[in-house]
Design a protein around this motif. Structure first.
Motif, PDB file in Angstrom:
ATOM      1  N   LYS A  67       0.835  -1.206   0.000  1.00 38.83           N
ATOM      2  CA  LYS A  67       0.000   0.000   0.000  1.00 38.83           C
ATOM      3  C   LYS A  67       0.874   1.263   0.000  1.00 38.83           C
ATOM      4  N   GLU A  68       1.930   1.268   0.822  1.00 40.84           N
ATOM      5  CA  GLU A  68       2.826   2.424   0.871  1.00 40.84           C
ATOM      6  C   GLU A  68       3.518   2.639  -0.475  1.00 40.84           C
ATOM      7  N   TYR A  69       3.929   1.532  -1.094  1.00 42.60           N
ATOM      8  CA  TYR A  69       4.573   1.603  -2.405  1.00 42.60           C
ATOM      9  C   TYR A  69       3.631   2.228  -3.434  1.00 42.60           C
ATOM     10  N   ILE A  70       2.375   1.757  -3.471  1.00 44.93           N
ATOM     11  CA  ILE A  70       1.399   2.269  -4.433  1.00 44.93           C
ATOM     12  C   ILE A  70       1.098   3.746  -4.157  1.00 44.93           C
ATOM     13  N   LYS A  71       0.925   4.082  -2.898  1.00 44.59           N
ATOM     14  CA  LYS A  71       0.611   5.464  -2.510  1.00 44.59           C
ATOM     15  C   LYS A  71       1.705   6.424  -2.960  1.00 44.59           C
ATOM     16  N   ASP A  72       2.973   6.019  -2.756  1.00 47.26           N
ATOM     17  CA  ASP A  72       4.100   6.871  -3.150  1.00 47.26           C
ATOM     18  C   ASP A  72       4.274   6.915  -4.661  1.00 47.26           C
ATOM     19  N   LYS A  73       4.196   5.759  -5.315  1.00 41.92           N
ATOM     20  CA  LYS A  73       4.456   5.698  -6.751  1.00 41.92           C
ATOM     21  C   LYS A  73       3.450   6.519  -7.543  1.00 41.92           C
ATOM     22  N   TYR A  74       2.193   6.458  -7.129  1.00 39.97           N
ATOM     23  CA  TYR A  74       1.138   7.130  -7.891  1.00 39.97           C
ATOM     24  C   TYR A  74       0.620   8.399  -7.212  1.00 39.97           C
ATOM     25  N   ASN A  75       1.309   8.776  -6.108  1.00 40.06           N
ATOM     26  CA  ASN A  75       0.947   9.998  -5.387  1.00 40.06           C
ATOM     27  C   ASN A  75      -0.548  10.013  -5.057  1.00 40.06           C
ATOM     28  N   LYS A  76      -1.012   8.901  -4.485  1.00 39.06           N
ATOM     29  CA  LYS A  76      -2.440   8.751  -4.200  1.00 39.06           C
ATOM     30  C   LYS A  76      -2.798   9.400  -2.856  1.00 39.06           C
ATOM     31  N   PRO A  77      -3.813  10.231  -2.844  1.00 36.02           N
ATOM     32  CA  PRO A  77      -4.276  10.786  -1.566  1.00 36.02           C
ATOM     33  C   PRO A  77      -5.165   9.775  -0.840  1.00 36.02           C
TER      34      PRO A  77
END
Length: 233
Positions: free
Chosen positions: A47-57
């Motif tokens: 989840k942290e990887y996805i949040k950072d990679k795609y700049n997800k709020p």
């Protein structure tokens, strides 16, 4: 004792990713979902990887489709969308996912290749399963296929496929024929590995993508150590 290199968002071994699915090569010591140890699970790392990679709020959706035991390594599939999760779950239930494992054992199996059928019963107190030759109370039928694919200097490399998905099934059934997996003290190997892992690796997976309908075929690189290296020599 060697230090375990647990996954974090910066060293995650991503083997495949699209809009709906992400496939990770799990390290020794990673737990797929949270447990009583309260160690950070691999699902949170992804989840942290996805949040950072795609700049997800906000919160990131991630669905856990299946698990691997903490001391094992290899392929783990997660669903990135609520559309993909029930479809992936259905693939596992209907056994429309082909998955194979590599296991390193000390003793030569009784046969070069065989199908093992037994009834496994889990003891939750010690988190261990036991194999029986016939059905006993609260046991579940377990079917496993193995073949010997290489003789190493002091070990044997087996390829394993499952028809059923039981608690510690590969570890229990191989131990039941006198072939405990290297490092697996719980199931009869005589000494632990330095990293507290065992030589069981979810090696290959193939399935039809539940959304795009493309064939997905992924092979997970082996952990880096001398014995796994010898398997590819």
């Amino acid at each position: 004792m060697a230090e375990k290199i647990l996954s974090n968002k910066n060293n995650l071994q991503v083997l495949y990713e699209d809009n709906h699915i992400i496939i990770i090569n799990k390290r020794v010591g990673d737990i797929v979902q949270g447990d009583k140890t309260e160690d950070k699970p691999l699902s949170d790392v992804v989840k942290e990887y996805i949040k950072d990679k795609y700049n997800k709020p906000g919160n990131v959706f991630l669905g856990t489709v299946h698990r691997l035991d903490r001391p094992t390594t290899g392929l783990v599939i997660f669903a990135k969308t609520s559309k993909a999760l029930p479809r992936l779950n259905k693939l596992f239930v209907s056994k429309d996912i082909s998955k194979s494992y590599w296991a390193i054992v000390k003793n030569e199996p009784p046969k070069h290749h065989d199908t093992l059928i037994s009834w496994l019963k889990k003891n939750p107190k010690n988190n261990k399963s036991f194999a029986y030759s016939k059905e006993v109370s609260n046991s579940k039928r377990a079917v496993l296929h193995y073949k010997t694919i290489k003789k190493l200097n002091n070990y044997y490399l087996l390829e394993v496929t499952l028809e059923t998905g039981r608690h510690h099934q590969i570890r229990t059934q191989l131990s039941s024929i006198g072939c405990p997996i290297k490092g697996d003290l719980k199931y009869g190997f005589d000494r632990s590995n330095k990293d507290a892992g065992i030589h069981l690796h979810a090696r290959q997976i193939q399935f039809i993508h539940p959304v795009s309908k493309e064939v997905i075929n992924i092979t997970a690189p082996l952990p880096k150590d001398a014995i796994w290296d010898a398997c590819l020599a």
